[in-house]
Design an enzyme around this catalytic site. Structure first.
Site, PDB file in Angstrom:
ATOM      1  NE  ARG A  40      -2.170  -1.295   3.436  1.00  0.00           N
ATOM      2  CZ  ARG A  40      -2.353  -0.818   4.660  1.00  0.00           C
ATOM      3  NH1 ARG A  40      -3.330   0.024   4.912  1.00  0.00           N
ATOM      4  NH2 ARG A  40      -1.583  -1.192   5.651  1.00  0.00           N
TER       5      ARG A  40
ATOM      6  CG  ASN B 139      -4.006  -4.065   3.720  1.00  0.00           C
ATOM      7  OD1 ASN B 139      -3.477  -4.050   2.617  1.00  0.00           O
ATOM      8  ND2 ASN B 139      -3.305  -4.035   4.840  1.00  0.00           N
TER       9      ASN B 139
END
Length: 101
Positions: A26, A44
């Site tokens: 990320r 996520n």
């Protein structure tokens, strides 16, 4: 990479499966999106996938999707699903990391 103001923005919802959590995926997505001039977000998912909403020119999105699939060394991408979202869609003003959904 700056987008041309006359080029329409496209919006894609991308879901990446494989070893993509716990490897800095990320954070790296945020850095790559900023470098490409893409707006949106990444987070996520509870099923260990990563989901991203990407907004940019077709060229920017193609570059970002290729990077998400192939160029994050610590990740092992097994599958990537991409959905084009039809306009109108609210315009994002930045790219950010969001909490797990």
């Amino acid at each position: 990479m700056d987008s041309d103001d006359d080029t329409p923005l496209n919006t894609r919802l991308v879901r990446v499966y494989g070893r993509v959590q716990g490897v800095g995926y990320r954070h790296a997505c945020v850095q790559q999106a900023l470098a490409l001039g893409i707006t949106g977000w990444v987070r996520n998912r509870m099923d260990d996938s990563v989901e991203a909403m990407l907004q940019g020119t077709p060229r920017q999105l193609a570059l970002m999707c290729t990077w998400m699939r192939d160029d994050m060394p610590a990740a092992l991408v097994e599958r990537m699903d991409t959905t084009e979202l039809p306009p109108p869609f609210p315009k994002f003003d930045r790219f950010e990391q969001r909490p797990t959904a």
